[in-house]
Design a protein around this motif. Structure first.
Motif, PDB file in Angstrom:
ATOM      1  N   ASP A 221       0.882  -1.310   0.021  1.00 49.49           N
ATOM      2  CA  ASP A 221      -0.056   0.235  -0.162  1.00 49.49           C
ATOM      3  C   ASP A 221       1.117   1.160  -0.043  1.00 49.49           C
ATOM      4  O   ASP A 221       2.181   1.299   0.185  1.00 49.49           O
ATOM      5  CB  ASP A 221      -1.031  -0.168   1.154  1.00 49.49           C
ATOM      6  CG  ASP A 221      -1.952  -1.085   1.123  1.00 49.49           C
ATOM      7  OD1 ASP A 221      -1.951  -1.941   0.456  1.00 49.49           O
ATOM      8  OD2 ASP A 221      -2.528  -1.353   2.423  1.00 49.49           O
ATOM      9  N   ASN A 222       0.160   2.256  -0.350  1.00 51.35           N
ATOM     10  CA  ASN A 222       0.995   3.585  -0.130  1.00 51.35           C
ATOM     11  C   ASN A 222      -0.251   4.805   0.421  1.00 51.35           C
ATOM     12  O   ASN A 222      -0.836   5.045  -0.561  1.00 51.35           O
ATOM     13  CB  ASN A 222       1.456   4.410  -1.297  1.00 51.35           C
ATOM     14  CG  ASN A 222       2.434   5.534  -1.132  1.00 51.35           C
ATOM     15  OD1 ASN A 222       2.266   6.088  -0.163  1.00 51.35           O
ATOM     16  ND2 ASN A 222       3.698   5.367  -1.925  1.00 51.35           N
ATOM     17  N   VAL A 223      -0.197   4.817   1.690  1.00 48.79           N
ATOM     18  CA  VAL A 223      -1.263   5.696   2.195  1.00 48.79           C
ATOM     19  C   VAL A 223      -1.216   7.183   1.823  1.00 48.79           C
ATOM     20  O   VAL A 223      -2.128   7.928   1.893  1.00 48.79           O
ATOM     21  CB  VAL A 223      -1.190   5.552   3.877  1.00 48.79           C
ATOM     22  CG1 VAL A 223      -0.074   6.105   4.327  1.00 48.79           C
ATOM     23  CG2 VAL A 223      -2.621   6.100   4.300  1.00 48.79           C
ATOM     24  N   ILE A 224       0.151   7.780   1.511  1.00 46.41           N
ATOM     25  CA  ILE A 224       0.484   8.970   1.012  1.00 46.41           C
ATOM     26  C   ILE A 224      -0.280   9.300  -0.309  1.00 46.41           C
ATOM     27  O   ILE A 224      -1.219  10.073  -0.663  1.00 46.41           O
ATOM     28  CB  ILE A 224       1.687   9.483   1.096  1.00 46.41           C
ATOM     29  CG1 ILE A 224       2.177   9.461   2.548  1.00 46.41           C
ATOM     30  CG2 ILE A 224       1.963  11.005   0.700  1.00 46.41           C
ATOM     31  CD1 ILE A 224       3.770   9.841   2.763  1.00 46.41           C
ATOM     32  N   VAL A 225       0.158   8.338  -1.119  1.00 47.63           N
ATOM     33  CA  VAL A 225      -0.194   8.670  -2.741  1.00 47.63           C
ATOM     34  C   VAL A 225      -1.288   8.013  -2.977  1.00 47.63           C
ATOM     35  O   VAL A 225      -2.271   8.433  -3.771  1.00 47.63           O
ATOM     36  CB  VAL A 225       1.122   7.979  -3.652  1.00 47.63           C
ATOM     37  CG1 VAL A 225       0.539   8.129  -5.054  1.00 47.63           C
ATOM     38  CG2 VAL A 225       2.212   8.728  -3.400  1.00 47.63           C
TER      39      VAL A 225
END
Length: 466
Positions: A221-225
């Motif tokens: 996952d990538n919670v920022i992008v």
């Protein structure tokens, strides 16, 4: 509304990137003429007949965004993640044996899907988004055969079959090409690091001891992008610090989580995993982020992780705000170009020699080192921006851009014990071909106010803390 103006240089870079991708008779090609006679950076690589593999290159829509209304940001982020899925699916289709004859069909279908998604993004982002009125340049992608991938990541299948015998001697293997063109003996690299311009006396450091991801906190996952999206990164991330970081972590969830850091720092620190290609695979060999996204091999646990804050310029720094998001490097630098590539590779004992677009071959007893330096200037207002970059910046010539303030610069230094002569690769989006230039890091500040003040005072007063 989030309003972030990009400078003219950034706009020129994006214009060149977009100009490089056009559609001709339904087939995508590289528009070299758009570079006014200049060979693009990627064509300067030496392509060998046995190592050359095409990939899919598209204009980076996220990089184009200037402004997105606050309420629309979640929808825009999910649509941007859909674009990544579309590119990954197209690359997989082209990479399948016997798919060559279907290139026009695959790329045409990709353009149609991207066009529909781009229309949604433009509608949600509004007229001040920074997107061009004619979206066809962003919808049409290119099959790029000028981008080179060596054999380091293609000799092992997702089910663990296949592969070659690891080279017994790293130096001789490199000389003979056994480790591929993406590798270079660090001892053959001249020292190339220069001391940054320092205009002040704030030379202290603050270190968070957050472990080496011993609890194996891993997800793609990538919670920022890509918040709210499962497998938003299409590659596996290593995490230290905040124990509950995933694609669905709200600020409240991060604030209530435990941490692996000994000083109570709940910040989220993460980067793509490194895998050795020795014929073995992880349990994700057939899973999203792993084998399904062409990330194969055995994941290496870091041998060392350093989380350090300093003043990049020597000028006094001001505290960051809680929940500030910062990214460094570019996960799509292979196709985007090196403008935002800030990660580097080296070996212990040779860290005055840094590589941007090659993996290092380290002597026996020396560890492979990744160094990820983060922007050290912040606009003082926004915890994020539409393209996740323009609310922060790197200082230049000892100072921050106008209306930006100096903040502690985070450096993530991650070292690995890589078996001698065994090839390795960083996880990446499938179409980025595991190129070392795509290395990147992510950070969400979840420090308490007291800890933030401590970081600043240690740096500004010249003390070494942590």
């Amino acid at each position: 509304m989030r309003i972030h103006k990009r400078d003219k240089a950034r706009r020129r870079v994006f214009a060149l990137l977009l100009a490089g991708v056009v559609a001709v008779s339904g087939a995508s090609v590289l528009a070299a003429a758009a570079f006014a006679g200049q060979r693009p950076w990627w064509s300067q690589q030496q392509a060998g007949a046995n190592g050359q593999v095409g990939t899919v290159a598209c204009g980076d829509v996220g990089e184009a965004l200037d402004t997105v209304p606050e309420a629309a940001q979640p929808d825009v982020d999910r649509d941007l993640a859909d674009l990544d899925v579309q590119v990954a699916d197209a690359y997989r289709s082209l990479a399948e044996p016997g798919a060559g004859g279907g290139e026009q069909r695959v790329m045409g279908a990709l353009a149609q899907k991207r066009s529909a998604t781009l229309q949604k993004i433009a509608a949600n982002a509004g007229p001040d988004s920074g997107l061009p009125k004619d979206l066809s340049g962003l919808a049409n992608c290119a099959v790029r055969r000028d981008l080179v991938v060596d054999a380091s990541a293609r000799d092992f299948s997702a089910d663990g079959r296949g592969g070659t015998t690891p080279d017994k001697n790293a130096a001789s293997a490199a000389k003979s090409g056994g480790l591929g063109r993406s590798f270079v003996d660090i001892r053959s690299v001249a020292p190339n690091t220069a001391k940054p311009a320092r205009t002040g006396n704030a030379n202290g450091t603050f270190t968070s001891q957050c472990g080496r991801n011993e609890n194996r906190h891993l997800n793609p996952d990538n919670v920022i992008v890509a918040p709210g999206v499962s497998n938003g990164a299409h590659h596996m991330h290593d995490y230290v610090g905040n124990k509950d970081t995933d694609g669905f972590s709200s600020n409240n969830k991060l604030a209530g989580a435990g941490t692996t850091c000994t000083n109570g720092d709940q910040s989220a620190y993460y980067w793509p995993v490194l895998r050795v290609l020795d014929g073995t695979n992880e349990k994700d060999a057939k899973a999203p982020g792993g084998g399904k996204d062409r990330n194969i091999g055995r994941i290496l646990q870091p041998a060392e992780v350093g989380i350090t804050y300093t003043s990049a310029t020597g000028n006094k720094v001001q505290p960051m705000t809680r929940f500030l998001r910062i990214v460094t490097g570019d996960a799509k630098a292979l196709t985007n170009g090196p403008a935002n590539a800030h990660a580097s590779w080296s070996c212990t004992g040779f860290e005055d020699r840094q590589l941007a677009d090659k993996y290092p071959i380290c002597p026996s007893g020396s560890r492979v080192v990744r160094t990820l330096k983060f922007p050290d200037c912040w606009d003082g207002k926004n915890i994020d921006s539409a393209n996740h970059r323009t609310h922060t910046a790197f200082s230049k010539n000892g100072s921050c851009p106008k209306n930006f303030r100096a903040i502690p610069q985070l450096t993530e230094r991650v070292a690995y014990d890589v078996p001698t002569g065994v090839r390795f690769a960083v996880d990446s989006f499938p179409e980025q071909l595991h190129n070392p230039i795509t290395d990147h890091g992510d950070f969400i500040n979840v420090m308490s106010r007291n800890l933030l003040d401590q970081v600043v005072s240690c740096i500004n007063e010249g003390r070494r803390c942590g």
